[in-house]
Design a protein around this motif. Structure first.
Motif, PDB file in Angstrom:
ATOM      1  N   ARG A  15       0.835  -1.212   0.000  1.00 32.99           N
ATOM      2  CA  ARG A  15       0.000   0.000   0.000  1.00 32.99           C
ATOM      3  C   ARG A  15       0.869   1.262   0.000  1.00 32.99           C
ATOM      4  N   LEU A  16       1.946   1.218   0.751  1.00 28.68           N
ATOM      5  CA  LEU A  16       2.862   2.355   0.785  1.00 28.68           C
ATOM      6  C   LEU A  16       3.498   2.579  -0.583  1.00 28.68           C
ATOM      7  N   ALA A  18       2.303   1.716  -3.509  1.00 28.62           N
ATOM      8  CA  ALA A  18       1.271   2.228  -4.420  1.00 28.62           C
ATOM      9  C   ALA A  18       1.011   3.709  -4.164  1.00 28.62           C
ATOM     10  N   PHE A  19       0.948   4.109  -2.908  1.00 23.97           N
ATOM     11  CA  PHE A  19       0.709   5.510  -2.556  1.00 23.97           C
ATOM     12  C   PHE A  19       1.813   6.414  -3.086  1.00 23.97           C
ATOM     13  N   LEU A  20       3.058   5.933  -3.031  1.00 23.98           N
ATOM     14  CA  LEU A  20       4.199   6.733  -3.460  1.00 23.98           C
ATOM     15  C   LEU A  20       4.487   6.611  -4.959  1.00 23.98           C
ATOM     16  N   GLY A  21       3.774   5.699  -5.642  1.00 20.13           N
ATOM     17  CA  GLY A  21       4.058   5.470  -7.052  1.00 20.13           C
ATOM     18  C   GLY A  21       5.360   4.718  -7.247  1.00 20.13           C
ATOM     19  N   SER A  42       7.050  -5.799  -0.085  1.00 21.18           N
ATOM     20  CA  SER A  42       6.005  -5.853  -1.111  1.00 21.18           C
ATOM     21  C   SER A  42       6.503  -6.464  -2.403  1.00 21.18           C
TER      22      SER A  42
END
Length: 122
Positions: A15-16, A18-21, A42
């Motif tokens: 999730r982290l 994905a949030f940061l791209g 991940s």
């Protein structure tokens, strides 16, 4: 749906990222006095994770070591600013871990947060 705290923690690096791209993320927790981390990744395959712990690769993380040497704990930063890329390419982490697994990881944005209870490396 509802999930356990263990499932939520295991999902947090993805999730982290994905949030940061970003492609990947890791969380590594060292409890007070512990020398090896509890870690969640991940991106690493099960083989990479087994190698990471069996060979204690976490001890030679060039990014974390550069942050600590420069006293930048409690900061979020582009680690390229404190670790020269040529130094990364000469590191055990890169040569004995990243290259061995055919990975192309080369850049890091991260943080090391210290408290009385331990240390969290992201």
């Amino acid at each position: 749906g509802i999930c356990s705290s263990d499932e939520a923690l295991a999902a947090l690096p993805g999730r982290l990222a994905a949030f940061l791209g970003a492609r990947s993320a890791s969380l590594q927790w060292y409890g007070s006095g512990e020398t090896s981390p509890e870690a969640h990744f991940s991106y690493f395959s099960p083989e990479m994770i087994a190698h990471y712990f069996a060979q204690e690769i976490y001890k030679d993380d060039p990014w974390s070591n550069a942050v600590e040497r420069r006293g930048l704990v409690q900061s979020v930063l582009n680690v390229d600013e404190v670790l020269d890329y040529s130094d990364f390419l000469r590191s055990r982490f890169y040569n004995d871990f990243i290259k061995v697994h055919g990975d192309d990881t080369a850049r890091c944005v991260g943080a090391i947060m210290q408290s009385a209870d331990g240390r969290l490396a992201i």
